[in-house]
Motif scaffolding. Structure first.
Motif, PDB file in Angstrom:
ATOM      1  N   ILE A 139       3.073   2.758   9.744  1.00  0.00           N
ATOM      2  CA  ILE A 139       2.909   3.825   9.273  1.00  0.00           C
ATOM      3  C   ILE A 139       4.246   4.639   8.887  1.00  0.00           C
ATOM      4  O   ILE A 139       4.279   5.370   7.845  1.00  0.00           O
ATOM      5  N   GLY A 140       5.385   4.221   9.516  1.00  0.00           N
ATOM      6  CA  GLY A 140       6.751   4.863   8.724  1.00  0.00           C
ATOM      7  C   GLY A 140       7.064   4.155   7.349  1.00  0.00           C
ATOM      8  O   GLY A 140       7.383   4.924   6.498  1.00  0.00           O
ATOM      9  N   THR A 141       6.518   2.812   7.072  1.00  0.00           N
ATOM     10  CA  THR A 141       6.825   2.322   5.876  1.00  0.00           C
ATOM     11  C   THR A 141       5.800   2.839   4.904  1.00  0.00           C
ATOM     12  O   THR A 141       6.088   2.939   3.974  1.00  0.00           O
ATOM     13  N   PHE A 142       4.462   3.148   5.449  1.00  0.00           N
ATOM     14  CA  PHE A 142       3.687   3.673   4.336  1.00  0.00           C
ATOM     15  C   PHE A 142       4.179   5.108   4.017  1.00  0.00           C
ATOM     16  O   PHE A 142       4.156   5.459   2.523  1.00  0.00           O
ATOM     17  N   ALA A 143       4.713   5.852   4.804  1.00  0.00           N
ATOM     18  CA  ALA A 143       5.234   7.213   4.354  1.00  0.00           C
ATOM     19  C   ALA A 143       6.271   6.979   3.475  1.00  0.00           C
ATOM     20  O   ALA A 143       6.406   7.537   2.399  1.00  0.00           O
ATOM     21  N   LEU A 144       7.217   6.099   3.687  1.00  0.00           N
ATOM     22  CA  LEU A 144       8.437   5.525   2.895  1.00  0.00           C
ATOM     23  C   LEU A 144       8.001   5.324   1.668  1.00  0.00           C
ATOM     24  O   LEU A 144       8.412   5.798   0.393  1.00  0.00           O
ATOM     25  N   VAL A 145       7.158   4.174   1.336  1.00  0.00           N
ATOM     26  CA  VAL A 145       6.783   3.670   0.049  1.00  0.00           C
ATOM     27  C   VAL A 145       5.810   4.740  -0.539  1.00  0.00           C
ATOM     28  O   VAL A 145       5.780   4.962  -2.024  1.00  0.00           O
ATOM     29  N   PHE A 146       4.935   5.117  -0.023  1.00  0.00           N
ATOM     30  CA  PHE A 146       3.782   6.114  -0.681  1.00  0.00           C
ATOM     31  C   PHE A 146       4.888   7.318  -1.310  1.00  0.00           C
ATOM     32  O   PHE A 146       4.613   7.641  -2.429  1.00  0.00           O
ATOM     33  N   GLY A 147       5.747   7.839  -0.402  1.00  0.00           N
ATOM     34  CA  GLY A 147       6.596   9.004  -1.287  1.00  0.00           C
ATOM     35  C   GLY A 147       7.345   8.434  -2.128  1.00  0.00           C
ATOM     36  O   GLY A 147       7.717   8.902  -3.276  1.00  0.00           O
ATOM     37  N   ILE A 148       7.987   7.051  -2.067  1.00  0.00           N
ATOM     38  CA  ILE A 148       8.658   6.679  -3.327  1.00  0.00           C
ATOM     39  C   ILE A 148       8.044   6.482  -4.559  1.00  0.00           C
ATOM     40  O   ILE A 148       8.627   6.676  -5.521  1.00  0.00           O
ATOM     41  N   PHE A 149       6.718   6.376  -4.489  1.00  0.00           N
ATOM     42  CA  PHE A 149       6.181   6.078  -5.680  1.00  0.00           C
ATOM     43  C   PHE A 149       6.046   7.229  -6.505  1.00  0.00           C
ATOM     44  O   PHE A 149       6.025   7.337  -7.709  1.00  0.00           O
ATOM     45  N   PHE A 150       6.033   8.462  -5.739  1.00  0.00           N
ATOM     46  CA  PHE A 150       5.997   9.665  -6.610  1.00  0.00           C
ATOM     47  C   PHE A 150       7.377  10.142  -6.952  1.00  0.00           C
ATOM     48  O   PHE A 150       7.480  10.789  -7.718  1.00  0.00           O
ATOM     49  N   ILE A 151       8.213  10.059  -5.906  1.00  0.00           N
ATOM     50  CA  ILE A 151       9.679  10.197  -6.122  1.00  0.00           C
ATOM     51  C   ILE A 151      10.226   9.514  -7.383  1.00  0.00           C
ATOM     52  O   ILE A 151      10.946  10.271  -8.290  1.00  0.00           O
ATOM     53  N   ALA A 152       9.924   8.295  -7.720  1.00  0.00           N
ATOM     54  CA  ALA A 152      10.356   7.448  -8.818  1.00  0.00           C
ATOM     55  C   ALA A 152       9.686   7.751  -9.727  1.00  0.00           C
ATOM     56  O   ALA A 152       9.622   6.763 -10.855  1.00  0.00           O
TER      57      ALA A 152
END
Length: 240
Positions: A139-152
């Motif tokens: 769950i924590g990594t999902f939140a990280l990577v999903f957020g990075i997709f949009f931030i990047a």
């Protein structure tokens, strides 16, 4: 080659600052013993900011095999580069923690608690249950990577995305949020290199009172983040 070098440098900076603050908190004989969980979460956010800012323009600042695999799974990064990035990240994490050890050498020598020493290298769960620990890391990594997709800068039809220097602050804030909201059960590795590289170093270094490296748990902060990143890539592909 330049990208691999800066993945190494960025990951080393990430671990130097992040695990440096853990060492400052838990080792005997430091002046940072009152930092607490808030201090750790904020410091890891700052560590991410520095690591991303240093390496963004040269490598895209993945600093994390889960991010690399997530981007490749979503078709935003070449699979041929994945092995080199992961090796650079693991070696960078080892170098960063080597510097933490050198910086706190006398404090390590004075510390008698093996669990405290191990905690300055890698993560461990507050309540040990491999299945639920795995769920937490997913769950924590999902939140990280999903957020990075949009931030990047992920968008419909974009062929590739990568972090730039301007993305350092929002990614840092994302990691701080994960630490505050999701990190307590496992110490939120959310990064296989962040856990595996320092754990390998812990096994190698001639530390006093170091105890074992807890290899029975070591698969959780490796497999969990990879699964979470791949789920994030799948969901991102559905919504973008």
């Amino acid at each position: 080659m330049t990208a691999f070098i800066f993945e190494f440098i960025g990951t080393a900076m990430l671990i130097l600052i992040g695990n440096g603050v853990v060492a400052n908190l838990v080792l005997k004989g430091t002046k940072g013993g009152d930092l607490g969980w808030v201090g750790i979460a904020l410091a890891w956010g700052i560590a991410v900011f520095i690591g991303v800012f240093v390496s963004a323009d040269a490598s895209g600042a993945h600093l994390n095999p889960a991010v690399t695999i997530g981007l490749a799974t979503a078709g935003k990064f070449s699979w041929t580069l994945v092995p080199g990035y992961i090796v650079a990240q693991v070696l960078g994490a080892m170098m960063g923690n080597l510097l933490v050890w050198l910086n706190h050498k006398k404090q390590y020598d004075a510390t008698e608690d093996p669990a405290a020493i191990l905690g300055t290298f890698c993560t461990s769960p507050a309540i040990r249950n491999p299945f639920w620990n795995l769920v937490t890391e997913i769950i924590g990594t999902f939140a990280l990577v999903f957020g990075i997709f949009f931030i990047a800068g992920g968008s419909v039809g974009s062929e590739s995305i990568s972090l730039g220097a301007l993305d350092a602050l929002p990614v840092a804030l994302l990691v701080i949020g994960i630490g505050f909201g999701l990190g307590g059960p496992t110490g939120y590795a959310i990064n296989p290199a962040r856990d595996l590289g320092p754990r390998l170093l812990h096994a190698i270094l001639p530390l006093k009172n170091k105890g074992n490296s807890d290899w029975n748990y070591s698969w959780v902060p490796v497999i969990g983040p990879i699964i979470g990143a791949m789920i994030a890539a799948f969901v991102f592909s559905l919504v973008s």
